[in-house]
Design an enzyme around this catalytic site. Sequence first.
Site, PDB file in Angstrom:
ATOM      1  CG  HIS A   1      -0.202  -0.120   2.527  1.00 31.09           C
ATOM      2  ND1 HIS A   1       0.551   0.894   3.057  1.00 31.09           N
ATOM      3  CD2 HIS A   1      -0.079  -1.164   3.386  1.00 31.09           C
ATOM      4  CE1 HIS A   1       1.080   0.494   4.198  1.00 31.09           C
ATOM      5  NE2 HIS A   1       0.728  -0.758   4.419  1.00 31.09           N
TER       6      HIS A   1
HETATM    7  P1  TYD Z   1      -1.289  -2.778   8.082  1.00 27.80           P
HETATM    8  O1  TYD Z   1      -0.805  -1.379   8.140  1.00 27.80           O
HETATM    9  O2  TYD Z   1      -2.224  -3.148   6.968  1.00 27.80           O
HETATM   10  O3  TYD Z   1      -0.049  -3.766   8.073  1.00 27.80           O
HETATM   11  P2  TYD Z   1       1.121  -3.915   7.011  1.00 27.80           P
HETATM   12  O4  TYD Z   1       1.079  -2.725   6.113  1.00 27.80           O
HETATM   13  O5  TYD Z   1       2.373  -3.991   7.805  1.00 27.80           O
HETATM   14  O6  TYD Z   1       0.907  -5.205   6.292  1.00 27.80           O
HETATM   15  O7  TYD Z   1      -1.976  -3.107   9.494  1.00 27.80           O
HETATM   16  C1  TYD Z   1      -2.415  -4.391   9.836  1.00 27.80           C
HETATM   17  C2  TYD Z   1      -3.534  -4.260  10.852  1.00 27.80           C
HETATM   18  O8  TYD Z   1      -3.085  -3.606  12.027  1.00 27.80           O
HETATM   19  C3  TYD Z   1      -4.719  -3.462  10.338  1.00 27.80           C
HETATM   20  O9  TYD Z   1      -5.908  -4.135  10.775  1.00 27.80           O
HETATM   21  C4  TYD Z   1      -4.624  -2.134  11.022  1.00 27.80           C
HETATM   22  C5  TYD Z   1      -3.881  -2.440  12.309  1.00 27.80           C
HETATM   23  N1  TYD Z   1      -3.003  -1.339  12.725  1.00 27.80           N
HETATM   24  C6  TYD Z   1      -3.371  -0.541  13.783  1.00 27.80           C
HETATM   25  O10 TYD Z   1      -4.432  -0.716  14.395  1.00 27.80           O
HETATM   26  N2  TYD Z   1      -2.539   0.480  14.181  1.00 27.80           N
HETATM   27  C7  TYD Z   1      -1.368   0.715  13.529  1.00 27.80           C
HETATM   28  O11 TYD Z   1      -0.609   1.658  13.918  1.00 27.80           O
HETATM   29  C8  TYD Z   1      -0.999  -0.103  12.408  1.00 27.80           C
HETATM   30  C9  TYD Z   1       0.263   0.135  11.653  1.00 27.80           C
HETATM   31  C10 TYD Z   1      -1.844  -1.118  12.048  1.00 27.80           C
END
Ligand code: TYD
Length: 134
Positions: free
Chosen positions: A50
């Site tokens: 993303h």
């Molecule tokens: P995501 O940012 O999609 O993970 P990555 O990009 O590392 O694969 O986040 C995964 C999950 O964690 C999503 O449900 C949102 C949650 N999350 C939070 O609640 N707070 C945060 O600061 C982050 C980074 C993620």
Amino acid sequence: MDFVELIELPKILDERGNLSFLEGDIHAPFQIERAYWIYDVPGGEVRGGHSYFTNQEIIIALSGSLDVILDDGHEKKTFSLNRSYYGLSVPSGIWRHMENFSTNSLCLILASTAYNADDYERNYDSFLLSKRTN
Ligand code: TYD
């Protein structure tokens, strides 16, 4: 991809073990609002996939190693992080994913904004389109 910066952090070498640090006002190109970390990544897993509309980040491989693949819509670049005293500073508007996490790797991410699901661009075609019209 000049706007992506590898920040070398201080390291205090000591027979008792080394120490590194990051001070927001000195080493970060933005005000740090949030920290999160990624760990226990199963072999072969990929994180990210993303871009952010406004959030900026510094990515640090505190332990072990991982590859960060950045894409500005024109060019892709891989950064292999394997030292705890380097921070990869990534501005907003860059598509990224992380892969090749080593066993027991620990990745710390310092972010410029509080978590906001609406700040994510998860559609690669829309991302590319926004870059073409810029
Ligand atoms: P995501 O940012 O999609 O993970 P990555 O990009 O590392 O694969 O986040 C995964 C999950 O964690 C999503 O449900 C949102 C949650 N999350 C939070 O609640 N707070 C945060 O600061 C982050 C980074 C993620």
